[in-house]
Design a protein around this motif. Structure first.
Motif, PDB file in Angstrom:
ATOM      1  N   PHE A  33      85.267  58.041  39.094  1.00  0.00           N
ATOM      2  CA  PHE A  33      84.988  59.399  38.623  1.00  0.00           C
ATOM      3  C   PHE A  33      85.269  59.560  37.136  1.00  0.00           C
ATOM      4  O   PHE A  33      84.536  60.241  36.427  1.00  0.00           O
ATOM      5  CB  PHE A  33      85.823  60.413  39.421  1.00  0.00           C
ATOM      6  CG  PHE A  33      85.656  61.833  38.945  1.00  0.00           C
ATOM      7  CD1 PHE A  33      84.640  62.620  39.448  1.00  0.00           C
ATOM      8  CD2 PHE A  33      86.498  62.378  37.981  1.00  0.00           C
ATOM      9  CE1 PHE A  33      84.462  63.918  39.007  1.00  0.00           C
ATOM     10  CE2 PHE A  33      86.329  63.680  37.534  1.00  0.00           C
ATOM     11  CZ  PHE A  33      85.309  64.455  38.048  1.00  0.00           C
ATOM     12  N   TRP A  34      86.348  58.962  36.641  1.00  0.00           N
ATOM     13  CA  TRP A  34      86.802  59.243  35.273  1.00  0.00           C
ATOM     14  C   TRP A  34      86.084  58.374  34.250  1.00  0.00           C
ATOM     15  O   TRP A  34      85.834  57.185  34.471  1.00  0.00           O
ATOM     16  CB  TRP A  34      88.310  59.034  35.147  1.00  0.00           C
ATOM     17  CG  TRP A  34      89.096  59.976  36.003  1.00  0.00           C
ATOM     18  CD1 TRP A  34      89.712  59.685  37.192  1.00  0.00           C
ATOM     19  CD2 TRP A  34      89.308  61.368  35.763  1.00  0.00           C
ATOM     20  NE1 TRP A  34      90.300  60.818  37.702  1.00  0.00           N
ATOM     21  CE2 TRP A  34      90.071  61.861  36.852  1.00  0.00           C
ATOM     22  CE3 TRP A  34      88.932  62.249  34.755  1.00  0.00           C
ATOM     23  CZ2 TRP A  34      90.476  63.189  36.937  1.00  0.00           C
ATOM     24  CZ3 TRP A  34      89.327  63.571  34.834  1.00  0.00           C
ATOM     25  CH2 TRP A  34      90.093  64.039  35.920  1.00  0.00           C
ATOM     26  N   ALA A  35      85.778  58.993  33.105  1.00  0.00           N
ATOM     27  CA  ALA A  35      85.231  58.262  31.964  1.00  0.00           C
ATOM     28  C   ALA A  35      86.344  57.456  31.297  1.00  0.00           C
ATOM     29  O   ALA A  35      87.526  57.535  31.680  1.00  0.00           O
ATOM     30  CB  ALA A  35      84.620  59.237  30.970  1.00  0.00           C
ATOM     31  N   ALA A  36      85.989  56.712  30.273  1.00  0.00           N
ATOM     32  CA  ALA A  36      86.955  55.848  29.600  1.00  0.00           C
ATOM     33  C   ALA A  36      88.097  56.627  28.975  1.00  0.00           C
ATOM     34  O   ALA A  36      89.209  56.098  28.832  1.00  0.00           O
ATOM     35  CB  ALA A  36      86.241  55.002  28.542  1.00  0.00           C
ATOM     36  N   ASP A  37      87.872  57.900  28.611  1.00  0.00           N
ATOM     37  CA  ASP A  37      88.954  58.678  28.003  1.00  0.00           C
ATOM     38  C   ASP A  37      89.956  59.199  29.027  1.00  0.00           C
ATOM     39  O   ASP A  37      90.989  59.763  28.659  1.00  0.00           O
ATOM     40  CB  ASP A  37      88.400  59.825  27.149  1.00  0.00           C
ATOM     41  CG  ASP A  37      87.678  60.904  27.956  1.00  0.00           C
ATOM     42  OD1 ASP A  37      87.548  60.770  29.191  1.00  0.00           O
ATOM     43  OD2 ASP A  37      87.231  61.894  27.336  1.00  0.00           O
ATOM     44  N   GLY A  38      89.682  59.019  30.318  1.00  0.00           N
ATOM     45  CA  GLY A  38      90.593  59.488  31.351  1.00  0.00           C
ATOM     46  C   GLY A  38      90.692  60.991  31.449  1.00  0.00           C
ATOM     47  O   GLY A  38      91.578  61.528  32.121  1.00  0.00           O
TER      48      GLY A  38
END
Length: 262
Positions: free
Chosen positions: A225-230
């Motif tokens: 679900f989360w992108a690289a930026d968290g």
């Protein structure tokens, strides 16, 4: 008097808040938020998924497309993915087009960091004559510690304006910051409480107005679900949310359909 397990729950909550505020300040300095992705913020999508520039639905002789406008924060602006066509609103448009069999002309009016107040005064006035108007903000109001009274005032005003600018209005909760892997534990815990309170108030306001409300603040999150930026959703996260939003929009449009003749 303290209990054997420590101070009462109310005192523990009050003690956590200064820690959460300190962690929020740290997050502002250390978390590198994904930017808004490049790409067009408006376009037309056909039921088969073919994408065209805005206005192309009429040019192809396909009849008047459904007009979808979205106002909000970074979830509408698409932070977390590499291009606008991977973001939430184009995904919603594709799903609505596929399920209704109609072209959908979509446009986004949003910015990273926007609160509901900015939606009220900056983005909503840019919309007029939408068949579907999507309202999505709240996470930045939580992070900015805007009061529940400020939140409800702005959401009330936005929905007042939205029903004049869109035939069908669909509203969405804030995201799940309290699960963000980029934030520290105490801040996440406090954000959960604030998110619950904000979501409950939003759902009640929408219910009074008959506006469909999509609660993405409490659903299960899919893998990846989360992108690289968290902090923001990935492409998989936006796909999950798009399913929920599109379903609410299709249900709203179905209410326009005439009753079958018997």
């Amino acid at each position: 008097m303290n209990t054997p397990d420590g101070p009462p729950a109310g005192i523990r909550r009050r003690l956590r808040r200064p820690v959460a505020l300190a962690q929020a300040l740290i997050a502002r300095r250390t978390v590198r938020l994904a930017p808004e992705p490049p790409g067009e913020r408006r376009g037309v999508v056909a039921p088969d998924g073919t994408a065209s520039p805005a206005g192309a639905g009429r040019e192809r002789g396909a009849g008047e497309p459904l007009r979808l406008a979205a106002v909000g924060d970074s979830l509408v602006a698409g932070s977390g993915v590499d291009a606008q066509d991977q973001a939430l609103v184009p995904r919603v448009a594709r799903k609505v087009a596929a399920r209704t069999g109609r072209d959908v002309e979509w446009a986004t009016h949003a910015r990273l960091g926007a609160t509901m107040r900015r939606v009220r005064y900056r983005f909503l006035p840019q919309v007029d004559g939408a068949d579907l108007l999507f309202v999505c903000a709240g996470s930045n109001d939580l992070m900015a510690r805007r009061s529940l009274e400020e939140w409800t005032e702005d959401l009330d005003a936005v929905l007042d304006g939205a029903v004049r600018r869109g035939r069908h209005v669909v509203a969405c909760s804030a995201g799940q910051l309290y699960r963000s892997p980029a934030l520290m534990a105490t801040l996440r815990s406090v954000l959960r409480e604030w998110t619950d309170t904000q979501t409950e108030a939003s759902a009640a306001i929408c219910a009074r107005r008959g506006v469909p409300f999509v609660d993405v603040a409490h659903c299960d999150l899919n893998e990846g679900f989360w992108a690289a930026d968290g902090f923001h959703p990935s492409a998989a996260g936006y796909e999950m949310a798009a399913d929920m939003v599109a379903a609410a929009m299709v249900d709203a449009l179905a209410a326009d359909a005439p009753d079958p003749v018997v």
